[in-house]
Design a protein around this motif. Sequence first.
Motif, PDB file in Angstrom:
ATOM      1  N   LYS A  91     -63.048 -29.003 -19.719  1.00  0.00           N
ATOM      2  CA  LYS A  91     -61.946 -29.868 -20.166  1.00  0.00           C
ATOM      3  C   LYS A  91     -60.733 -29.732 -19.250  1.00  0.00           C
ATOM      4  CE  LYS A  91     -60.298 -28.943 -24.177  1.00  0.00           C
ATOM      5  NZ  LYS A  91     -60.103 -28.685 -25.619  1.00  0.00           N
ATOM      6  N   LYS A  92     -60.557 -28.556 -18.688  1.00  0.00           N
ATOM      7  CA  LYS A  92     -59.419 -28.313 -17.799  1.00  0.00           C
ATOM      8  C   LYS A  92     -59.757 -28.624 -16.338  1.00  0.00           C
ATOM      9  CE  LYS A  92     -57.531 -24.692 -20.790  1.00  0.00           C
ATOM     10  NZ  LYS A  92     -56.635 -25.596 -21.449  1.00  0.00           N
ATOM     11  N   GLY A  93     -60.974 -29.097 -16.089  1.00  0.00           N
ATOM     12  CA  GLY A  93     -61.362 -29.501 -14.741  1.00  0.00           C
ATOM     13  C   GLY A  93     -62.010 -28.419 -13.898  1.00  0.00           C
ATOM     14  N   GLY A  94     -62.466 -27.349 -14.539  1.00  0.00           N
ATOM     15  CA  GLY A  94     -63.068 -26.252 -13.782  1.00  0.00           C
ATOM     16  C   GLY A  94     -64.555 -26.133 -14.008  1.00  0.00           C
ATOM     17  N   SER A  95     -65.104 -25.062 -13.502  1.00  0.00           N
ATOM     18  CA  SER A  95     -66.515 -24.747 -13.670  1.00  0.00           C
ATOM     19  C   SER A  95     -66.648 -23.226 -13.676  1.00  0.00           C
ATOM     20  CB  SER A  95     -67.337 -25.361 -12.540  1.00  0.00           C
ATOM     21  OG  SER A  95     -68.715 -25.212 -12.803  1.00  0.00           O
ATOM     22  N   ALA A  96     -67.857 -22.735 -13.838  1.00  0.00           N
ATOM     23  CA  ALA A  96     -68.082 -21.288 -13.830  1.00  0.00           C
ATOM     24  C   ALA A  96     -69.378 -20.981 -13.098  1.00  0.00           C
ATOM     25  CB  ALA A  96     -68.133 -20.753 -15.260  1.00  0.00           C
ATOM     26  N   VAL A  97     -69.372 -19.885 -12.368  1.00  0.00           N
ATOM     27  CA  VAL A  97     -70.570 -19.443 -11.655  1.00  0.00           C
ATOM     28  C   VAL A  97     -70.802 -17.960 -11.943  1.00  0.00           C
ATOM     29  CG1 VAL A  97     -70.356 -21.129  -9.793  1.00  0.00           C
ATOM     30  CG2 VAL A  97     -69.266 -18.897  -9.542  1.00  0.00           C
ATOM     31  N   GLN A  98     -72.044 -17.554 -11.808  1.00  0.00           N
ATOM     32  CA  GLN A  98     -72.383 -16.141 -11.960  1.00  0.00           C
ATOM     33  C   GLN A  98     -71.876 -15.405 -10.730  1.00  0.00           C
ATOM     34  OE1 GLN A  98     -73.324 -14.256 -14.276  1.00  0.00           O
ATOM     35  NE2 GLN A  98     -75.169 -13.114 -13.882  1.00  0.00           N
ATOM     36  N   GLY A  99     -70.918 -14.505 -10.909  1.00  0.00           N
ATOM     37  CA  GLY A  99     -70.314 -13.806  -9.780  1.00  0.00           C
ATOM     38  C   GLY A  99     -70.972 -12.483  -9.464  1.00  0.00           C
ATOM     39  N   ALA A 100     -71.514 -11.822 -10.482  1.00  0.00           N
ATOM     40  CA  ALA A 100     -72.158 -10.527 -10.275  1.00  0.00           C
ATOM     41  C   ALA A 100     -72.909 -10.146 -11.540  1.00  0.00           C
ATOM     42  CB  ALA A 100     -71.116  -9.455  -9.953  1.00  0.00           C
ATOM     43  N   SER A 101     -73.895  -9.299 -11.384  1.00  0.00           N
ATOM     44  CA  SER A 101     -74.580  -8.748 -12.555  1.00  0.00           C
ATOM     45  C   SER A 101     -75.234  -7.436 -12.171  1.00  0.00           C
ATOM     46  CB  SER A 101     -75.625  -9.724 -13.115  1.00  0.00           C
ATOM     47  OG  SER A 101     -76.698  -9.873 -12.224  1.00  0.00           O
ATOM     48  N   THR A 102     -75.404  -6.602 -13.161  1.00  0.00           N
ATOM     49  CA  THR A 102     -76.141  -5.355 -12.981  1.00  0.00           C
ATOM     50  C   THR A 102     -77.040  -5.192 -14.202  1.00  0.00           C
ATOM     51  OG1 THR A 102     -76.006  -2.968 -12.607  1.00  0.00           O
ATOM     52  CG2 THR A 102     -74.328  -3.917 -14.032  1.00  0.00           C
ATOM     53  N   ILE A 103     -78.261  -4.767 -13.955  1.00  0.00           N
ATOM     54  CA  ILE A 103     -79.220  -4.634 -15.049  1.00  0.00           C
ATOM     55  C   ILE A 103     -79.834  -3.239 -15.017  1.00  0.00           C
ATOM     56  CG2 ILE A 103     -81.089  -5.662 -13.680  1.00  0.00           C
ATOM     57  CD1 ILE A 103     -82.111  -6.917 -16.355  1.00  0.00           C
ATOM     58  N   ARG A 104     -79.973  -2.680 -16.189  1.00  0.00           N
ATOM     59  CA  ARG A 104     -80.639  -1.383 -16.322  1.00  0.00           C
ATOM     60  C   ARG A 104     -81.880  -1.595 -17.172  1.00  0.00           C
ATOM     61  NH1 ARG A 104     -79.467   3.107 -20.325  1.00  0.00           N
ATOM     62  NH2 ARG A 104     -80.937   4.705 -19.693  1.00  0.00           N
TER      63      ARG A 104
END
Length: 198
Positions: A91-104
């Motif tokens: 709604k504010k004109g942005g987006s989101a991406v996966q920047g980092a992750s760690t899995i155990r």
Amino acid sequence: MVCFFCVAAIAILYVLFDVNYFLRIFSTIIWGRLFDKRKKLFDTTTIYGICFTQDVDLVLRHMNNARYLRELDFARFYFYDRSGIYNSIVKKGGSAVQGASTIRYRRAIPIFTPYKITTKLIYWEDKHFYVEQQFISLSDNFIRAVVLSRQTVTGLKIPVQDIVADIEPEVQRPAPTKELQLWLDSMEESSQHLKKQR
């Protein structure tokens, strides 16, 4: 003849694109909108799955490590839709991406084992949301894997706090857990190390 072209078109789509991935995202979001209520920011969301034949590794006994990450995508889409975070960003004109992750990985998920993935917002900062996710087998309620993820908001000049305030004005940012803080520190250390290599 029409039937042939339909089959050919579907075959081409499956060759060129991961059609099942897009269908799963679409169906997961629709399922949530039809059958699950809207969630508050710190509520935990849950989706369900089963380790099927397409998910196993070479020994055909348990889930392939790469499949965990794929399943996490669906759980995150579900969480961001049910909490209203993604809608507020768009709604504010942005987006989101996966920047980092760690899995155990704590214990493998055997073939044909039903499981659930829980997703919970645990922290945010200027441009990032942090969530914790868990793979839990339904038969014994054992946490098979624990994941920390950072989603980076792009295309906006406002801080994440403004997005949060748009959804729940009274909510306060929690302090980072010790585990999260250690992960943040390790990413900062990695970033500094890479900058020195230039």
